[in-house]
Design a protein around this motif. Structure first.
Motif, PDB file in Angstrom:
ATOM      1  N   GLU A   1       0.854  -1.183   0.000  1.00  0.00           N
ATOM      2  CA  GLU A   1       0.000   0.000   0.000  1.00  0.00           C
ATOM      3  C   GLU A   1       0.890   1.232   0.000  1.00  0.00           C
ATOM      4  O   GLU A   1       1.753   1.384   0.857  1.00  0.00           O
ATOM      5  CB  GLU A   1      -0.920   0.006   1.222  1.00  0.00           C
ATOM      6  CG  GLU A   1      -1.958   1.101   1.162  1.00  0.00           C
ATOM      7  CD  GLU A   1      -3.065   0.900   2.196  1.00  0.00           C
ATOM      8  OE1 GLU A   1      -3.620   1.909   2.652  1.00  0.00           O
ATOM      9  OE2 GLU A   1      -3.361  -0.261   2.545  1.00  0.00           O
ATOM     10  N   ILE A   2       0.673   2.086  -0.983  1.00  0.00           N
ATOM     11  CA  ILE A   2       1.484   3.290  -1.145  1.00  0.00           C
ATOM     12  C   ILE A   2       0.673   4.494  -0.673  1.00  0.00           C
ATOM     13  O   ILE A   2      -0.473   4.671  -1.092  1.00  0.00           O
ATOM     14  CB  ILE A   2       1.900   3.463  -2.620  1.00  0.00           C
ATOM     15  CG1 ILE A   2       2.765   2.254  -3.048  1.00  0.00           C
ATOM     16  CG2 ILE A   2       2.653   4.761  -2.835  1.00  0.00           C
ATOM     17  CD1 ILE A   2       3.076   2.199  -4.532  1.00  0.00           C
ATOM     18  N   SER A   3       1.285   5.319   0.170  1.00  0.00           N
ATOM     19  CA  SER A   3       0.536   6.441   0.754  1.00  0.00           C
ATOM     20  C   SER A   3       0.282   7.529  -0.288  1.00  0.00           C
ATOM     21  O   SER A   3       1.011   7.655  -1.288  1.00  0.00           O
ATOM     22  CB  SER A   3       1.290   7.024   1.946  1.00  0.00           C
ATOM     23  OG  SER A   3       2.411   7.733   1.497  1.00  0.00           O
ATOM     24  N   ASP A   4      -0.746   8.328  -0.038  1.00  0.00           N
ATOM     25  CA  ASP A   4      -1.125   9.388  -0.972  1.00  0.00           C
ATOM     26  C   ASP A   4      -0.006  10.424  -1.147  1.00  0.00           C
ATOM     27  O   ASP A   4       0.126  11.033  -2.204  1.00  0.00           O
ATOM     28  CB  ASP A   4      -2.394  10.094  -0.470  1.00  0.00           C
ATOM     29  CG  ASP A   4      -3.585   9.144  -0.419  1.00  0.00           C
ATOM     30  OD1 ASP A   4      -3.558   8.132  -1.140  1.00  0.00           O
ATOM     31  OD2 ASP A   4      -4.522   9.424   0.344  1.00  0.00           O
TER      32      ASP A   4
END
Lengths: 87, 179
Positions: free
Chosen positions: A58-61
């Motif tokens: 999961e890649i942060s915004d």
């Protein structure tokens, strides 16, 4: 582990090239995202979604604003994959 | 919210009720595990001129994912987690396709991913949601925290031998949205 890291970096390049519709050779670690052909906010999001799916991460915004080069993005993906593997 | 909750025969869901004049009136199609709806909104829903409000985009994705959950198991659910990522503005008076598919299941929750895109496939927004299934045990456990109107509506739908007319009407309306 080195080979795995190499694979991650190469696969990341493949995803970027595919989403931008450009040859992989044009995507180098020192390439600035904003200067790559066909880059816009929609394609950046597609790169992030494809990368998340490919590596189950999961890649942060904030990455959209913090990461400037392809190499920095590769470093981030490697780091997240290592975190994922250690959990 | 995929399952009409009103005790009256007509749902007033902001996302899917065809009779809610200020709602989105989304009409869903189902194909396997994927649920989708075409959506075109006017200036009543905009933020900047010509641009649909980001919160409305989130509501579209929430509704689409919730419908996907409901249609996969005929159990209504509450949204307990919602992540929206925007790729480009959603414009007014333009047709888009919202779709969602289930990506994971837990004992009492379901994870879903959704997309909002132009017919060309250009991505406008991507969503990820977690939905808490409103099963009978879940409703019992939540006890007084659940609104009485909600518990009555959901319970009525689960009693095959004693379904009242309101529950049947709710089901008919829900089924009618599946083309």
């Amino acid at each position: 582990m080195d080979l795995q890291v190499t694979d991650i970096r190469q696969q990341t390049v493949s995803i970027i090239a595919e989403q931008l519709g450009i040859p992989e050779g044009e995507v180098t670690p020192d390439s600035h995202f904003r200067s790559l052909p066909n880059v816009d906010s929609m394609r950046v999001l597609q790169v992030i979604l494809k990368t998340e799916k490919a590596f189950a991460i999961e890649i942060s915004d904030e990455v959209t604003f913090q990461v400037e080069t392809v190499g920095e993005f590769q470093d981030l993906v490697v780091e997240l994959c290592e975190q994922q593997a250690s959990t | 919210m995929p399952e009409p909750m009103a005790s009256e025969a007509v749902s007033n869901c902001f996302g899917c009720a065809p009779t809610n004049d200020i709602g989105l009136q989304l009409l869903f199609e189902q194909a396997g595990d994927t649920c989708s709806a075409r959506v075109r909104l006017g200036s009543d829903y905009e933020s900047f001129p010509g641009i649909i409000h980001g919160g409305i985009v989130a509501a579209i994705m929430d509704e689409t994912m919730a419908q996907t959950v409901y249609r996969s198991g005929r159990v209504a659910a509450f949204t307990i987690g919602l992540r929206i990522r925007y790729g480009r503005p959603m414009e007014t008076d333009t047709e888009y396709l919202a779709s969602a598919e289930i990506t994971g299941r837990g004992d009492c929750s379901v994870r879903v991913s959704g997309r909002l895109e132009l017919p060309s496939g250009d991505l406008v927004a991507a969503s990820d949601g977690t939905f808490y299934l409103l099963t009978d045990p879940a409703l019992r456990d939540s006890g007084p925290r659940s609104p009485e109107q909600l518990r009555q509506a959901l319970s009525a739908r689960r009693r095959p031998a004693a379904r009242d007319s309101a529950a049947r009407a709710l089901d008919n309306q829900q089924e009618g949205m599946v083309r």
